[in-house]
Design an enzyme around this catalytic site. Structure first.
Site, PDB file in Angstrom:
ATOM      1  N   LYS A 227       0.832  -1.245  -0.028  1.00 45.06           N
ATOM      2  CA  LYS A 227      -0.148  -0.034  -0.031  1.00 45.06           C
ATOM      3  C   LYS A 227       0.905   1.110   0.008  1.00 45.06           C
ATOM      4  O   LYS A 227       2.095   1.061   0.230  1.00 45.06           O
ATOM      5  CB  LYS A 227      -0.879  -0.172   1.191  1.00 45.06           C
ATOM      6  CG  LYS A 227      -0.107  -0.219   2.620  1.00 45.06           C
ATOM      7  CD  LYS A 227      -0.923  -0.772   3.685  1.00 45.06           C
ATOM      8  CE  LYS A 227      -0.170  -0.537   4.923  1.00 45.06           C
ATOM      9  NZ  LYS A 227      -0.975  -1.301   6.110  1.00 45.06           N
TER      10      LYS A 227
ATOM     11  N   TYR B 290      18.287  29.210   8.693  1.00 43.18           N
ATOM     12  CA  TYR B 290      17.249  30.247   9.113  1.00 43.18           C
ATOM     13  C   TYR B 290      17.312  29.964  10.527  1.00 43.18           C
ATOM     14  O   TYR B 290      17.303  29.231  11.230  1.00 43.18           O
ATOM     15  CB  TYR B 290      15.788  29.400   8.515  1.00 43.18           C
ATOM     16  CG  TYR B 290      15.567  29.785   7.196  1.00 43.18           C
ATOM     17  CD1 TYR B 290      15.576  30.820   6.655  1.00 43.18           C
ATOM     18  CD2 TYR B 290      15.528  28.743   6.268  1.00 43.18           C
ATOM     19  CE1 TYR B 290      15.227  31.200   5.363  1.00 43.18           C
ATOM     20  CE2 TYR B 290      15.085  28.843   4.846  1.00 43.18           C
ATOM     21  CZ  TYR B 290      15.058  30.211   4.293  1.00 43.18           C
ATOM     22  OH  TYR B 290      14.667  30.355   3.234  1.00 43.18           O
TER      23      TYR B 290
HETATM   24  C1  LIG Z   1       0.134  -1.925   6.605  1.00 44.65           C
HETATM   25  C2  LIG Z   1      -0.635  -3.382   6.998  1.00 44.65           C
HETATM   26  C3  LIG Z   1       0.271  -4.369   7.308  1.00 44.65           C
HETATM   27  C4  LIG Z   1       1.697  -4.291   7.325  1.00 44.65           C
HETATM   28  O1  LIG Z   1       2.340  -3.981   8.334  1.00 44.65           O
HETATM   29  P1  LIG Z   1       3.674  -3.744   8.607  1.00 44.65           P
HETATM   30  O2  LIG Z   1       4.056  -3.111   9.894  1.00 44.65           O
HETATM   31  O3  LIG Z   1       4.249  -2.756   7.801  1.00 44.65           O
HETATM   32  O4  LIG Z   1       4.301  -5.195   8.570  1.00 44.65           O
HETATM   33  C5  LIG Z   1      -0.559  -5.559   7.658  1.00 44.65           C
HETATM   34  N1  LIG Z   1      -1.874  -5.463   7.701  1.00 44.65           N
HETATM   35  C6  LIG Z   1      -2.552  -4.713   7.757  1.00 44.65           C
HETATM   36  C7  LIG Z   1      -4.012  -4.524   8.002  1.00 44.65           C
HETATM   37  C8  LIG Z   1      -2.013  -3.514   7.600  1.00 44.65           C
HETATM   38  O5  LIG Z   1      -2.785  -2.190   7.304  1.00 44.65           O
END
Ligand SMILES: *Cc1c(COP(=O)(O)O)cnc(C)c1O
Length: 369
Positions: free
Chosen positions: A47, A264
């Site tokens: 994702k 800055y």
């Molecule tokens: C993002 C997510 C994962 C992966 O998690 P990591 O900590 O990056 O391994 C797995 N299951 C769900 C439902 C997620 O939202």
């Protein structure tokens, strides 16, 4: 312009930062997760454009490594993933639920639907798009059927009968901490509910869950961050290799006298003579402004601490003692093996650091596609 360092006049081969992503390291991390997962299938959470690193360049390699189940957050991400996988037989699951107006996206791209609540299930059941998964909330209170709603589902026979239910899943809230009592509590709730539902493959573990051991693996694991070289823990060692580094060329090198300030807000004042190098990366590239006065890059392998504020396009580094390496054009390297430490310095997590990388730095992919 300061003439103290002749290296300041060396021509810079490239003036722009670039993000280098190592696909061979990604592949090795996938195989490491696979070994850890034992008999369970290892899927990949891809994702948010593969945590900001570029799903189009990484997913095909994961598929070649034997990954055949992918998880995206949205149907748009799922559709894009199907495209970059060239169609194919991989299972792509959309975690964020079912939204009926997007039905065509699910159908045309053969996206598996993760059902998170009763009205999604009802809309889906009227006219199923294909395979579905059921997400049970076992303590996260974010997405999924609550234990009470799951009880209602169990008490309403027939509702799930005609569906192609492939996976029953839940998600761990504290998997990065093996000592946390939530882990065992969620696992117990998950098993107690799942065994009263129709038979499907069970999936509970993200990266942290994979590392918790065999009793958390069930049939299918869904790691994300481990693939990309980190975990959710800012303190625990892990077996994953660095996958990404940000290389920012040094643009200018200058000598400072005691009393000179940098950047800055003049937030840094030199207490003695020192050499500072200005490198071409800033928060516009995704280098958090929270690293102002904290954190470091590496130049020729040596630590060059950040001096003063990180600005949009530039950051100033202390290169006193490594002037010979810190010539104009030399890359100042961020992230890499320092990803977790950098996240800690910026008061965030590797997840946010990676997904916060901007599109400005050119992406260079090393290793086989
Ligand atoms: C993002 C997510 C994962 C992966 O998690 P990591 O900590 O990056 O391994 C797995 N299951 C769900 C439902 C997620 O939202």
């Amino acid at each position: 312009m300061d003439d103290a360092n002749p290296a300041a006049h060396a021509p810079a081969p490239d003036l722009s930062a670039r993000l280098i992503v190592d696909r061979d390291a990604l592949a090795r991390n996938f195989q490491t997760l696979r070994k850890l997962a034992g008999g369970a299938e290892t899927g990949a959470s891809i994702k948010a454009d593969a945590y900001g690193l570029g799903a189009a360049a990484l997913a095909p390699r994961l598929a070649r490594e034997g990954c055949r189940t992918f998880f995206t957050a949205t149907p748009e991400e799922g559709a894009e993933l199907r495209r970059v996988l060239g169609g194919g037989e991989a299972d792509i699951w959309v975690l964020n639920g079912y939204h009926r107006p997007q039905r065509a996206l699910y159908v045309e791209n053969r996206l598996g639907v993760v059902l998170n609540q009763a009205h999604e299930l009802a809309a889906f059941a009227q006219e199923p798009t294909g395979a579905c998964a059921l997400h049970l909330d076992t303590g996260m209170n974010r997405l999924g059927f609550s234990p009470r709603q799951t009880e209602e589902l169990i008490g309403a026979p027939g509702v799930l009968d005609d569906l192609d239910l492939r996976i029953i899943m839940s998600h761990l809230a504290c998997s990065e901490d093996p000592a946390h009592p939530m882990n065992a509590a969620q696992r117990a709730r998950f098993m107690a509910l799942a065994e009263r539902l129709p038979t499907a493959r069970l999936s509970l573990a993200n990266t942290g869950g994979v590392m918790l051991g065999a009793e958390y693996h069930f049939d299918l694991v869904r790691p994300g961050i481990g693939l990309y070289g980190a975990t959710a823990s800012l303190t625990r060692p892990h077996p994953f290799e660095p996958v990404v580094r940000l290389e920012a060329p040094v643009l200018q090198v200058r000598a400072l006298k005691a009393g000179d300030t940098i950047g800055y807000g003049a937030s840094f004042t030199a207490e003695r003579e020192m050499i500072a190098a200005t490198a071409a990366a800033g928060y516009g590239d995704g280098l958090p402004r929270a690293l102002s006065g904290k954190g470091f890059a590496r130049i020729g392998g040596q630590r060059a601490p950040i001096l003063g504020r990180v600005s949009m396009d530039l950051v100033v580094l202390d290169v006193t003692g490594c002037e010979a390496k810190a010539r104009a054009g030399a890359p100042a390297v961020f992230l890499g093996a320092d990803l977790t430490g950098t996240a800690r310095d910026a008061d965030t997590l590797p997840y946010e650091l990676l997904t916060g990388l901007s599109q400005r730095p050119a992406r260079l992919y090393e290793g086989a596609p």
